[in-house]
Design an enzyme around this catalytic site. Structure first.
Site, PDB file in Angstrom:
ATOM      1  CD  GLU A   1      64.593   2.464  72.832  1.00 45.73           C
ATOM      2  OE1 GLU A   1      64.524   2.034  71.751  1.00 45.73           O
ATOM      3  OE2 GLU A   1      65.482   2.111  73.488  1.00 45.73           O
TER       4      GLU A   1
ATOM      5  CG  ASP B   1      63.134  -5.248  78.550  1.00 39.74           C
ATOM      6  OD1 ASP B   1      62.383  -6.134  77.834  1.00 39.74           O
ATOM      7  OD2 ASP B   1      64.305  -5.324  78.489  1.00 39.74           O
TER       8      ASP B   1
ATOM      9  CG  ASP C   1      69.819  -4.107  70.236  1.00 44.02           C
ATOM     10  OD1 ASP C   1      70.351  -3.332  69.107  1.00 44.02           O
ATOM     11  OD2 ASP C   1      69.314  -3.870  71.145  1.00 44.02           O
TER      12      ASP C   1
ATOM     13  CG  ASP D   1      72.226  -4.479  59.278  1.00 45.37           C
ATOM     14  OD1 ASP D   1      71.069  -4.109  60.240  1.00 45.37           O
ATOM     15  OD2 ASP D   1      73.308  -4.764  59.612  1.00 45.37           O
TER      16      ASP D   1
ATOM     17  CB  THR E   1      64.299   2.224  60.594  1.00 49.17           C
ATOM     18  OG1 THR E   1      65.308   1.529  60.433  1.00 49.17           O
ATOM     19  CG2 THR E   1      62.840   1.328  60.390  1.00 49.17           C
TER      20      THR E   1
HETATM   21  C1  LIG Z   1      69.592  -1.392  66.807  1.00 48.88           C
HETATM   22  S1  LIG Z   1      68.429  -0.164  67.362  1.00 48.88           S
HETATM   23  C2  LIG Z   1      67.210   0.060  66.206  1.00 48.88           C
HETATM   24  C3  LIG Z   1      66.290   1.186  66.269  1.00 48.88           C
HETATM   25  C4  LIG Z   1      65.239   1.382  65.145  1.00 48.88           C
HETATM   26  N1  LIG Z   1      64.355   0.369  65.393  1.00 48.88           N
HETATM   27  C5  LIG Z   1      65.686   1.426  63.744  1.00 48.88           C
HETATM   28  O1  LIG Z   1      65.590   0.525  63.144  1.00 48.88           O
HETATM   29  O2  LIG Z   1      66.553   2.518  63.362  1.00 48.88           O
HETATM   30  C6  LIG Z   1      67.467  -1.274  68.481  1.00 48.88           C
HETATM   31  C7  LIG Z   1      66.645  -0.387  69.625  1.00 48.88           C
HETATM   32  O3  LIG Z   1      65.913  -1.449  70.365  1.00 48.88           O
HETATM   33  C8  LIG Z   1      66.011  -1.023  71.583  1.00 48.88           C
HETATM   34  N2  LIG Z   1      65.610  -2.567  72.406  1.00 48.88           N
HETATM   35  C9  LIG Z   1      66.522  -3.567  72.369  1.00 48.88           C
HETATM   36  N3  LIG Z   1      65.896  -4.423  73.080  1.00 48.88           N
HETATM   37  C10 LIG Z   1      64.803  -3.850  73.503  1.00 48.88           C
HETATM   38  C11 LIG Z   1      63.763  -4.331  74.569  1.00 48.88           C
HETATM   39  N4  LIG Z   1      63.843  -5.587  74.981  1.00 48.88           N
HETATM   40  N5  LIG Z   1      62.658  -3.587  74.861  1.00 48.88           N
HETATM   41  C12 LIG Z   1      62.600  -2.509  74.279  1.00 48.88           C
HETATM   42  N6  LIG Z   1      63.494  -1.811  73.492  1.00 48.88           N
HETATM   43  C13 LIG Z   1      64.669  -2.529  73.172  1.00 48.88           C
HETATM   44  C14 LIG Z   1      67.455  -0.503  71.925  1.00 48.88           C
HETATM   45  O4  LIG Z   1      67.383   0.281  72.990  1.00 48.88           O
HETATM   46  C15 LIG Z   1      67.688   0.245  70.505  1.00 48.88           C
HETATM   47  O5  LIG Z   1      67.087   1.441  70.701  1.00 48.88           O
END
Ligand SMILES: C[S@@+](CC[C@H](N)C(=O)[O-])C[C@H]1O[C@@H](n2cnc3c(N)ncnc32)[C@H](O)[C@@H]1O
Length: 210
Positions: free
Chosen positions: A67, A94, A115, A151, A187
């Site tokens: 994360e 990252d 995302d 989704d 999740t």
């Molecule tokens: C929309 S949230 C979904 C969280 C969780 N997976 C869920 O389904 O409830 C996306 C998460 O991915 C993390 N994230 C996005 N790009 C990332 C990357 N390149 N490396 C690590 N984490 C990342 C964001 O910070 C965020 O916490």
């Protein structure tokens, strides 16, 4: 939809953030797990519900959660530490900066509610863009195996095309995961969006490692 990641980015740092991270004894290091069990990687684990419940349900599988935001990761750590699990590791980074000691160690990658980056000019930021698929090749041990849930219709379509053009074979493709009778750990985002009436799309793909 883009608001979703902005919500996380704007999340206030929990009061316990630094302390929880400093005292975490399951942060990833080069020792990994000291066993030969399969290793799964969840990219963007958010607040960690999926990682925690997968680890509790599958004690002979190891789970790494990556994360990029400390604020979000600290919530996951706070939750997971209560269980004294030996099969979970967390890394705050990252995904693109994962240390090389993780390379060639991963059996399955989970992409849960990544995302969607809806603007075309941001397509390269989607975690299923070919540049990420190419990077994931470094991480896999044998076969490349990815399971994603979303989704978001556009991200689902984009990802499916991206997987296919990158040589992945589709093993499972569900338009409405919650109608299927398969084992599923929800999740945080999955609960939130299915409660709002969104159907959950699911793709499981595989490819030989070249
Ligand atoms: C929309 S949230 C979904 C969280 C969780 N997976 C869920 O389904 O409830 C996306 C998460 O991915 C993390 N994230 C996005 N790009 C990332 C990357 N390149 N490396 C690590 N984490 C990342 C964001 O910070 C965020 O916490």
């Amino acid at each position: 939809m883009r608001k979703r990641c902005e919500v996380d980015m704007r999340m206030r740092n929990p009061k316990y953030m630094n302390e929880v991270i400093e005292n975490c004894d399951f942060l990833l290091d080069e020792n990994l797990f000291n066993n030969e069990n399969p290793i799964c990687l969840e990219i963007g684990m958010g607040k960690g519900d999926f990682l925690l419940n997968m680890a509790l349900n599958n004690p002979s599988i190891n789970y790494i959660g990556v994360e990029k935001y400390s604020s979000v990761a600290s919530v996951a750590i706070h939750k997971i530490k209560e269980y004294n699990l030996t099969n979970v590791r967390i890394i705050i980074s990252d995904v693109i900066n994962l240390p090389e000691y993780v390379y060639h160690k991963i059996d399955t990658i989970y992409l849960n509610f990544s995302d969607p980056w809806p603007k075309k000019r941001h397509a390269k930021r989607r975690l299923t863009h070919e540049s990420f698929l190419s990077f994931y090749n470094n991480l896999f041990k044998n076969k490349c195996h990815i399971i994603m849930k979303t989704d978001n219709d556009n991200l689902y379509e984009f990802s499916k095309e991206s997987f296919i053009s990158f040589g992945y074979k589709i093993l499972k493709d569900y338009q409405d995961l919650h109608k299927e009778s398969i084992f599923n750990i929800e999740t945080e985002y999955e609960r939130k969006f299915s409660n709002l009436g969104y159907t959950i799309k699911y793709l499981e793909v595989e490819k030989e490692l070249q």
